[in-house]
Motif scaffolding. Structure first.
Motif: not given
Length: 455
Positions: A219-220, A286-288, A281-282, A309-312
Motif C-alpha cells: 500500500x501507499x 497514487x490516484x486514490x 493497495x489498489x 513509495x512503500x518505504x515512505x
C-alpha cells in the motif's frame, strides 16, 4: 484436588500438565486491567484433540470449571482464571495443517500465531487479512474467541468473515464439526458464526478452516493533519461517502500524537489536534491518495503528506503502531476501551471522550479504526492511587455509556470477558440476554466453560 490431578494425568503426558501452584499462577490472567482473576488448580497444555477431549471429560465428571486460553493478549479478562479451575492453554496446538491455494483456505490449530499464518500464506501468493495489533503474538484461537479485528478491517473485514468451519470439543468431550470448506454453504443454522466471539463459553475450538485472499500490492499511505478532531472526522465521512475503499483509515488524537512524539521523537507538530492516516493497495494508489488528499483539504486539513513509495508509507505508519506503547509509557497503568460508533458520530465520540478526560482530570488518548468507527480510548492512570483508580474506572464506564448513546456498541473487537459483562446486559436488554443465556446452557448445561464471563 488429588482426584482431579490423578484423572488428568491418566490421559496426558507429563509435560502437558502443570500442577505447581507458583507456575500455574502465572497463567491466571490476560492483559486486561480492573479484572479479577482466581487461582487455577492446574494448567494443561494439550497437543492433540484427544488430550483436549480427555480434559473436558474429566472436568465434566468432577464438575470442575475450564478456562480456555491462547496467548493471553486479550483486553477484557476473558482468559482470566477462576478459583480451582483447569486452565486449558492451547498454545502448544500450533500447527498449520494445510494451505490450499486453489480453494484459498487454511486449516489450522488454535495455537497458531496470527503473523505466522500470514507469512505462511504469502508463500502461495495469499494473505490472511485480519491483523490485530498484537498479530505477532496473538493466536488464531484467541482471535476467533473474541471475534477480533485489526487495522485493515475497513476494506477486508473482521475475523468472523474468514472463519468457514470449526472443530470444537464440547463441554462433555464430544466432538462437533461446523461449517464447511466450500466458498458457499447454507445448510442448517450457522453454528460457526455462533462460536466466533463466544469467548470459550460454548466449547473448545481445536481446529479452524479459514478463508484466504490474494496478497494485495504494497500500500501507499497518506497522512493528513487537522486542527480539530471534528474536521478529521468530517474528512473520514467524506472519504466513505464518495465511495473510496481504503485498505486502512486510522485516526489519532492530540494526546496520542504527543505521546508518540515523546516516545519516538517523530517530529509531529504539537499543534496538530488529529492525524488521519489513509492507505490504498489498489492498482493505482497514487490516484486514490490524490482524491483523498483533496477531500482532506476541503475538510480543513492543515497539511497533507502522501507517500511516494512503500518505504515512505511504512515510516508514516510507525506513528500509529507506536500509539499504544506511547500511551502506556505515560502512566503506571492503562485501561484500553473498545467502543464502536457509526462513522457519522465519530467526531462526537472523540470530542465526548476529551470532555470525560477533562472532567476526571485524567489523560485519555484515542486512536481509532476510523473507517469502521471503532475507537480505542486509552485511560492512563496510577493504579497505586485509589482515587485516581476510581476516576479511571468511572471514565471508562462513561466512555462506554457515551458509545451507546451515540448508537454504538460497547465492544467492536476486544470482547466482553469480565470487564464489560454488566454493560453487555445494558446493551442487549433482557429479552436478548435471556436467549443468549439459553444458548450457553444448551452447549454447557453444567456451566463449567469459562464461568463468570459474558453474563
Amino acid at each position: 484436588m488429588d482426584e482431579l490431578l490423578e484423572r488428568l494425568r491418566s490421559g496426558l503426558p507429563d509435560e502437558a500438565l502443570i500442577s505447581d501452584p507458583d507456575v500455574a499462577r502465572s497463567y491466571d490472567r490476560d492483559m486486561a486491567g480492573f479484572c479479577e482473576a482466581g487461582t487455577p488448580a492446574a494448567v494443561v497444555l494439550p497437543r492433540t484433540v484427544d488430550q483436549v477431549r480427555h480434559v473436558m471429560r474429566t472436568a465434566t465428571a468432577l464438575r470442575v470449571p475450564v478456562v480456555p486460553q491462547g496467548a493471553r493478549t486479550g483486553l477484557s479478562g476473558a482468559a482470566n482464571a477462576s478459583d480451582g479451575c483447569i486452565v486449558l492453554s492451547l498454545t502448544a496446538m500450533n500447527r498449520i495443517l494445510e494451505i490450499d491455494p486453489v480453494d484459498r483456505i487454511a486449516v489450522v490449530e488454535p495455537g497458531v500465531v496470527n503473523a505466522d499464518l500470514s507469512r505462511a500464506a504469502q508463500q502461495y501468493g495469499l494473505t490472511y487479512p485480519p491483523d490485530p495489533s498484537s498479530w505477532e503474538t496473538c493466536t488464531i484461537g484467541g482471535n476467533i474467541g473474541t471475534a477480533s479485528g485489526g487495522l485493515c478491517c475497513v476494506k477486508y473485514g473482521v475475523t468472523a468473515e474468514y472463519v468457514l468451519g470449526l472443530t470444537v470439543v464440547l463441554a462433555d468431550g464430544r466432538l462437533l464439526r461446523t461449517g464447511r470448506r466450500t466458498a458457499k454453504g447454507v445448510a442448517g443454522y450457522d453454528l460457526t458464526r455462533l462460536f466466533v466471539g463466544s469467548e470459550g463459553s460454548l466449547g473448545i475450538i481445536v481446529e479452524a478452516v479459514l478463508a484466504l485472499k490474494p496478497k494485495p500490492p504494497a500500500p501507499l499511505v497518506l497522512a493528513a493533519e487537522f486542527p480539530s478532531a471534528a474536521s478529521a472526522c468530517a474528512a473520514v465521512c467524506a472519504v466513505m461517502e464518495q465511495g473510496h475503499t481504503p485498505s486502512l483509515l486510522e485516526i489519532m488524537d492530540r494526546t496520542t500524537l504527543r505521546a508518540v512524539n515523546r516516545l519516538g521523537s517523530m517530529g509531529l507538530p504539537e499543534s496538530t489536534q488529529a492525524l488521519l492516516l489513509c492507505a490504498f493497495d489498489t492498482p493505482d494508489p497514487s490516484a486514490d491518495l490524490a482524491a483523498v488528499a483533496a477531500l482532506c483539504e476541503a475538510a480543513g486539513a492543515t497539511e497533507v503528506v502522501p507517500a511516494d513509495t512503500p518505504a515512505e508509507s511504512e515510516l508514516l505508519l510507525q506513528a500509529r503502531r507506536m500509539s499504544l506503547p506511547a500511551l502506556e509509557a505515560l502512566a503506571p497503568a492503562t485501561m484500553i476501551d473498545d467502543v464502536c460508533v457509526p462513522r457519522s458520530r465519530l467526531g462526537d465520540m472523540l470530542d465526548g471522550t476529551a470532555a470525560i478526560a477533562e472532567r476526571h482530570g485524567l489523560t485519555i488518548g484515542v486512536c481509532a479504526h476510523a473507517g469502521d468507527g471503532n475507537t480505542h480510548p486509552v485511560v492512563c492512570f496510577d493504579h497505586r492511587d485509589a482515587d485516581e483508580s476510581r476516576r479511571a474506572r468511572a471514565s471508562f464506564d462513561e466512555i462506554m455509556a457515551l458509545g451507546l448513546e451515540l448508537g454504538g456498541t460497547i465492544t467492536g473487537e476486544h470482547g466482553v470477558g469480565v470487564l464489560k459483562k454488566e454493560w453487555l446486559a445494558t446493551e442487549l436488554g433482557p429479552v436478548a440476554l435471556e436467549f443468549q443465556r439459553g444458548i450457553r446452557e444448551t452447549f454447557d448445561p453444567l456451566g463449567i466453560l469459562n464461568p463468570g464471563k459474558l453474563f
